[in-house]
Design a protein around this motif. Structure first.
Motif, short mmCIF file in Angstrom:
data_model
loop_
_atom_site.label_atom_id
_atom_site.label_comp_id
_atom_site.label_asym_id
_atom_site.label_seq_id
_atom_site.Cartn_x
_atom_site.Cartn_y
_atom_site.Cartn_z
N GLU A 122 49.65 37.88 49.29
CA GLU A 122 49.50 39.29 48.90
C GLU A 122 50.57 40.20 49.50
O GLU A 122 50.84 41.27 48.97
CB GLU A 122 48.11 39.79 49.31
N GLN A 123 51.21 39.75 50.59
CA GLN A 123 52.29 40.55 51.17
C GLN A 123 53.38 40.78 50.14
O GLN A 123 54.00 41.86 50.10
CB GLN A 123 52.88 39.83 52.38
N TYR A 124 53.63 39.78 49.31
CA TYR A 124 54.70 39.89 48.32
C TYR A 124 54.18 40.46 47.00
O TYR A 124 54.81 41.34 46.41
CB TYR A 124 55.33 38.51 48.09
N SER A 125 53.03 39.97 46.56
CA SER A 125 52.52 40.42 45.25
C SER A 125 52.15 41.90 45.25
O SER A 125 52.38 42.61 44.27
CB SER A 125 51.32 39.58 44.84
N SER A 126 51.57 42.38 46.34
CA SER A 126 51.14 43.78 46.39
C SER A 126 52.33 44.73 46.33
O SER A 126 52.24 45.83 45.75
CB SER A 126 50.32 44.05 47.65
N LEU A 127 53.47 44.31 46.90
CA LEU A 127 54.66 45.16 46.90
C LEU A 127 55.50 44.99 45.64
O LEU A 127 56.22 45.91 45.25
CB LEU A 127 55.51 44.85 48.14
N SER A 128 55.40 43.83 45.01
CA SER A 128 56.16 43.63 43.76
C SER A 128 55.40 44.17 42.56
O SER A 128 55.98 44.80 41.66
CB SER A 128 56.48 42.14 43.55
N ASP A 129 54.07 43.95 42.55
CA ASP A 129 53.24 44.43 41.45
C ASP A 129 52.74 45.86 41.67
O ASP A 129 52.30 46.52 40.73
CB ASP A 129 52.03 43.52 41.24
N TRP A 130 52.76 46.30 42.90
CA TRP A 130 52.24 47.60 43.30
C TRP A 130 50.81 47.80 42.81
O TRP A 130 50.48 48.77 42.13
CB TRP A 130 53.15 48.74 42.85
N ARG A 131 49.98 46.86 43.19
CA ARG A 131 48.54 46.98 42.98
C ARG A 131 47.86 45.96 43.89
O ARG A 131 48.49 44.98 44.32
CB ARG A 131 48.14 46.73 41.53
N VAL A 132 46.60 46.20 44.22
CA VAL A 132 45.81 45.25 45.01
C VAL A 132 44.48 45.01 44.31
O VAL A 132 44.05 45.81 43.46
CB VAL A 132 45.56 45.76 46.45
N PHE A 133 43.85 43.91 44.67
CA PHE A 133 42.55 43.56 44.11
C PHE A 133 41.49 43.76 45.18
O PHE A 133 41.62 43.25 46.30
CB PHE A 133 42.56 42.11 43.64
N SER A 134 40.45 44.51 44.85
CA SER A 134 39.45 44.90 45.84
C SER A 134 38.50 43.77 46.24
O SER A 134 37.66 43.95 47.11
CB SER A 134 38.62 46.09 45.32
N GLY A 135 38.63 42.61 45.60
CA GLY A 135 37.77 41.48 45.95
C GLY A 135 36.50 41.44 45.13
O GLY A 135 36.23 42.31 44.30
N GLU A 136 35.68 40.41 45.39
CA GLU A 136 34.44 40.22 44.65
C GLU A 136 33.21 40.45 45.52
O GLU A 136 33.26 40.26 46.73
CB GLU A 136 34.39 38.80 44.06
N ILE A 137 32.13 40.85 44.87
CA ILE A 137 30.85 41.03 45.56
C ILE A 137 30.32 39.66 45.96
O ILE A 137 30.29 38.73 45.15
CB ILE A 137 29.85 41.77 44.65
N LYS A 138 29.91 39.52 47.22
CA LYS A 138 29.56 38.21 47.76
C LYS A 138 28.11 37.81 47.54
O LYS A 138 27.77 36.62 47.60
CB LYS A 138 29.86 38.18 49.27
N SER A 139 27.23 38.76 47.30
CA SER A 139 25.81 38.40 47.16
C SER A 139 25.10 39.42 46.27
O SER A 139 25.66 40.43 45.88
CB SER A 139 25.14 38.34 48.54
N GLY A 140 23.82 39.12 45.97
CA GLY A 140 23.02 40.04 45.18
C GLY A 140 23.18 39.81 43.69
O GLY A 140 23.89 38.89 43.24
N PRO A 141 22.56 40.67 42.89
CA PRO A 141 22.57 40.50 41.42
C PRO A 141 23.96 40.62 40.80
O PRO A 141 24.21 40.11 39.72
CB PRO A 141 21.64 41.62 40.93
N ASN A 142 24.87 41.31 41.50
CA ASN A 142 26.23 41.49 40.98
C ASN A 142 27.25 40.54 41.61
O ASN A 142 28.45 40.75 41.53
CB ASN A 142 26.69 42.93 41.20
N LYS A 143 26.74 39.47 42.22
CA LYS A 143 27.62 38.50 42.87
C LYS A 143 28.69 37.99 41.90
O LYS A 143 28.41 37.65 40.77
CB LYS A 143 26.79 37.32 43.37
N GLY A 144 29.93 37.95 42.39
CA GLY A 144 31.03 37.47 41.58
C GLY A 144 31.76 38.56 40.82
O GLY A 144 32.89 38.36 40.36
#
Length: 284
Positions: A116-138
């Motif tokens: 991500e050190q390279y992709s975040s600076l080349s694409d200029w965006r980040v991914f906030s990740g996924e929900i780990k548990s509960g009804p919205n997991k994934g």
């Protein structure tokens, strides 16, 4: 298909003979006069060919055209639905824009791994990740505090080094039309102009924990878990102000200054009210 001189019977005009036709129209000579019709639509209900072999071929053309018509209607309905949803999103967007109140901690610091050190600076965006548990997991996390006044700080620390050595790689304002509450894919895009990358030398001078401290454990330097943290609007102003003084290149310094001014304007911050950094590194 050649239909010239073929005999036909029309429901209202009786017996006739085809004298002209093309892909969209057909002309028939009846006892009293010639009449033009839409081709091949007229054969669906009003006109019948006497030649059975030609009629069979014509039926296939009509069926193909009907399939194409239905496909066109389906696409039009899909386009209407997309337009309707876009209108709803636009109205919701405008409503949120009008009603939004600045959160005092609406800035984000992001933990970048090696890739991500390279992709975040080349694409200029980040991914906030996924929900780990509960009804919205994934499902992607919604960065609900982020708004057009928000900046994303990109940070990293070598796995062989302690957390206190986490340094700043770069920073960007979020896209001016971005609203975290409406973010469905978890990706946080950058503003078209306000984005800054630090050189390795600059990055080593910009230690994250100089500015940041955990509210619950202000004396501890620990990240624990998760890809990002929200933090104070004034802390981000401190970071941007230091980046301005750090930049030696004239163009980069000018952009950094414009970035800082824009950020302060979006967050209703005056330069005079920005305190000195007082993160955990300084307190310890």
């Amino acid at each position: 298909m050649n239909l010239i001189n073929k005999k036909v019977t029309h429901k209202h005009f009786g017996l006739g003979c085809i004298v002209k036709h093309n892909d969209s129209s057909i002309e028939i000579n009846f006892a009293s006069e010639n009449k033009k019709f839409v081709f091949p639509d007229v054969f669906e209900k009003h006109l019948k060919l006497h030649d059975q072999n030609v009629a069979a071929s014509l039926d296939m053309i009509i069926q193909k055209k009907e399939i194409e018509r239905m496909e066109d209607e389906r696409k039009k309905e899909e386009e209407k639905e997309i337009h309707r949803k876009n209108q709803e999103l636009r109205l919701e967007h405008e409503k949120l824009m009008k009603s939004h109140k600045l959160h005092p901690e609406s800035q984000m610091v992001f933990w970048c791994d090696n890739e991500e050190q390279y992709s975040s600076l080349s694409d200029w965006r980040v991914f906030s990740g996924e929900i780990k548990s509960g009804p919205n997991k994934g499902k992607p996390n919604k960065p609900i505090r982020l708004y057009r006044n928000s900046a994303v700080l990109l940070t990293s620390v070598d796995s062989s080094l302690p957390e206190k050595d986490r340094h700043i790689l770069g920073v960007y304002m979020v896209d001016e039309n971005f609203i975290g509450k409406l973010c469905e894919d978890g990706y946080i895009p950058a503003h078209s102009k306000y984005k800054l990358e630090l050189t390795e030398q600059e990055s080593n001078q910009m230690l994250f924990w100089k500015y940041y401290s955990n509210e619950k454990s202000p004396e501890k330097i620990t990240w624990k878990s998760g890809k990002y943290r929200y933090f104070d609007n004034l802390w981000m102003a401190q970071i941007l102000l230091d980046i301005v003084s750090l930049k030696n290149d004239t163009e980069e310094q000018e952009l950094a200054q414009q970035f800082f001014n824009y950020y302060c304007k979006m967050n209703n911050i005056s330069k005079q009210e920005i305190p000195k950094p007082n993160g955990t590194l300084i307190r310890n």
